[in-house]
Design a protein around this motif. Structure first.
Motif, PDB file in Angstrom:
ATOM      1  N   ALA A  18       0.831  -1.207   0.000  1.00  0.00           N
ATOM      2  CA  ALA A  18       0.000   0.000   0.000  1.00  0.00           C
ATOM      3  C   ALA A  18       0.866   1.258   0.000  1.00  0.00           C
ATOM      4  O   ALA A  18       0.568   2.244  -0.695  1.00  0.00           O
ATOM      5  CB  ALA A  18      -0.928  -0.012   1.209  1.00  0.00           C
ATOM      6  N   ARG A  19       1.946   1.235   0.759  1.00  0.00           N
ATOM      7  CA  ARG A  19       2.843   2.391   0.822  1.00  0.00           C
ATOM      8  C   ARG A  19       3.615   2.582  -0.476  1.00  0.00           C
ATOM      9  O   ARG A  19       3.814   3.721  -0.938  1.00  0.00           O
ATOM     10  CB  ARG A  19       3.824   2.216   1.986  1.00  0.00           C
ATOM     11  CG  ARG A  19       3.146   2.335   3.344  1.00  0.00           C
ATOM     12  CD  ARG A  19       4.099   2.052   4.490  1.00  0.00           C
ATOM     13  NE  ARG A  19       3.499   2.468   5.748  1.00  0.00           N
ATOM     14  CZ  ARG A  19       4.151   3.072   6.732  1.00  0.00           C
ATOM     15  NH1 ARG A  19       5.436   3.331   6.605  1.00  0.00           N
ATOM     16  NH2 ARG A  19       3.535   3.418   7.844  1.00  0.00           N
ATOM     17  N   LEU A  20       4.037   1.485  -1.087  1.00  0.00           N
ATOM     18  CA  LEU A  20       4.783   1.574  -2.342  1.00  0.00           C
ATOM     19  C   LEU A  20       3.893   2.027  -3.493  1.00  0.00           C
ATOM     20  O   LEU A  20       4.332   2.766  -4.384  1.00  0.00           O
ATOM     21  CB  LEU A  20       5.420   0.219  -2.667  1.00  0.00           C
ATOM     22  CG  LEU A  20       6.491  -0.256  -1.679  1.00  0.00           C
ATOM     23  CD1 LEU A  20       6.904  -1.680  -1.990  1.00  0.00           C
ATOM     24  CD2 LEU A  20       7.701   0.666  -1.680  1.00  0.00           C
ATOM     25  N   THR A 200       9.740   0.320   5.087  1.00  0.00           N
ATOM     26  CA  THR A 200       9.394   1.096   3.884  1.00  0.00           C
ATOM     27  C   THR A 200      10.620   1.819   3.344  1.00  0.00           C
ATOM     28  O   THR A 200      10.900   1.776   2.133  1.00  0.00           O
ATOM     29  CB  THR A 200       8.293   2.130   4.210  1.00  0.00           C
ATOM     30  OG1 THR A 200       7.168   1.472   4.775  1.00  0.00           O
ATOM     31  CG2 THR A 200       7.855   2.857   2.941  1.00  0.00           C
ATOM     32  N   LYS A 201      11.370   2.469   4.225  1.00  0.00           N
ATOM     33  CA  LYS A 201      12.575   3.194   3.808  1.00  0.00           C
ATOM     34  C   LYS A 201      13.587   2.263   3.166  1.00  0.00           C
ATOM     35  O   LYS A 201      14.210   2.589   2.154  1.00  0.00           O
ATOM     36  CB  LYS A 201      13.217   3.890   5.006  1.00  0.00           C
ATOM     37  CG  LYS A 201      12.449   5.106   5.518  1.00  0.00           C
ATOM     38  CD  LYS A 201      13.136   5.662   6.756  1.00  0.00           C
ATOM     39  CE  LYS A 201      12.308   6.774   7.399  1.00  0.00           C
ATOM     40  NZ  LYS A 201      12.931   7.237   8.670  1.00  0.00           N
ATOM     41  N   ALA A 202      13.749   1.074   3.765  1.00  0.00           N
ATOM     42  CA  ALA A 202      14.721   0.101   3.241  1.00  0.00           C
ATOM     43  C   ALA A 202      14.321  -0.385   1.848  1.00  0.00           C
ATOM     44  O   ALA A 202      15.161  -0.549   0.964  1.00  0.00           O
ATOM     45  CB  ALA A 202      14.849  -1.075   4.206  1.00  0.00           C
ATOM     46  N   ILE A 203      13.021  -0.637   1.670  1.00  0.00           N
ATOM     47  CA  ILE A 203      12.542  -1.114   0.365  1.00  0.00           C
ATOM     48  C   ILE A 203      12.740  -0.042  -0.698  1.00  0.00           C
ATOM     49  O   ILE A 203      13.275  -0.310  -1.792  1.00  0.00           O
ATOM     50  CB  ILE A 203      11.061  -1.534   0.436  1.00  0.00           C
ATOM     51  CG1 ILE A 203      10.905  -2.766   1.323  1.00  0.00           C
ATOM     52  CG2 ILE A 203      10.530  -1.816  -0.976  1.00  0.00           C
ATOM     53  CD1 ILE A 203       9.462  -3.176   1.566  1.00  0.00           C
ATOM     54  N   ILE A 204      12.341   1.194  -0.396  1.00  0.00           N
ATOM     55  CA  ILE A 204      12.465   2.276  -1.377  1.00  0.00           C
ATOM     56  C   ILE A 204      13.935   2.530  -1.717  1.00  0.00           C
ATOM     57  O   ILE A 204      14.275   2.736  -2.897  1.00  0.00           O
ATOM     58  CB  ILE A 204      11.786   3.565  -0.860  1.00  0.00           C
ATOM     59  CG1 ILE A 204      10.259   3.369  -0.844  1.00  0.00           C
ATOM     60  CG2 ILE A 204      12.145   4.771  -1.736  1.00  0.00           C
ATOM     61  CD1 ILE A 204       9.480   4.480  -0.177  1.00  0.00           C
TER      62      ILE A 204
END
Length: 209
Positions: A18-20, A200-204
């Motif tokens: 959802a965040r991505l 989230t930060k790590a994925i982005i």
């Protein structure tokens, strides 16, 4: 950008997807959500999937592949998409390769005991679809959806017994995907025990390299 999220049940795939989706402006394709919608509608596919899902099993490759193949043709996938819950097996991954070329695969990893604890604490809103977790993402008012005020419910397959079965199924059938995509050179792993914002930060950061 065309992505796949891999992780055991309750790894946080739906939350991160959802965040991505919001960050990149791409479509979120959750095969679990699509199947549950079919079950709710009482369609032929839904009836086939209902008993299998309740027991923590996986529906057939043919059914899932047919659903995904139609879904990625829709207009909202033109800029890209995130697949959440598919592929679940190497066979499905090979079929997906025939349909589309992926850019990245994100593996959200966490120990089994963390997954099981999260599974049994999950709640969702039957009206608007918002998801919560009593442990780390609780509703502001216990048992009530923050967004629409509807009473929250727990999925029938979020019991301890079904949770153990689903985690075992992941190890047996889905974990081989990690090596499959590592060999393709498009997979990176993120620690799923971190705080939601940190994941989230790590994925982005990984996607934007």
């Amino acid at each position: 950008m065309k992505l796949v999220l891999i992780g055991a049940p309750a790894a946080g795939k739906g939350t991160q997807a959802a965040r991505l989706v919001e960050h990149y402006g791409i479509a979120h394709i959750s095969t679990g959500d699509m199947l549950r919608e079919e079950v709710a509608k009482g369609t032929e596919l839904g009836n086939q999937a209902k008993s299998i899902m309740a027991a923590g099993g996986l529906v057939s490759d043919e059914l899932i592949i047919a659903i995904v193949q139609e879904r990625i043709k829709k207009d909202d996938c033109a800029k890209g998409f995130i697949l959440d819950g598919f592929p679940r097996t190497v066979v499905q991954a090979e079929k997906l390769e025939d349909m589309v070329k992926l850019d990245h695969v994100v593996y959200i990893s966490a120990p089994d005991e963390v997954m099981l604890e999260r599974l049994t604490a999950r709640e969702s809103c039957p009206k608007c679809g918002a998801t919560y977790n009593k442990l780390f993402l609780p509703a502001k008012v216990a048992g009530v959806c923050d967004k629409c005020g509807e009473a929250l419910t727990q999925r029938k397959d979020d019991t301890v017994e079904a949770g153990k079965a689903r985690i075992a199924t992941f190890h047996e059938q889905s974990e081989p995907l990690v090596d499959f995509y590592k060999k393709k050179g498009i997979l990176f792993e993120v620690d799923g025990t971190q705080a939601i914002d940190e994941i989230t930060k790590a994925i982005i950061a990984g996607l934007d390299k």
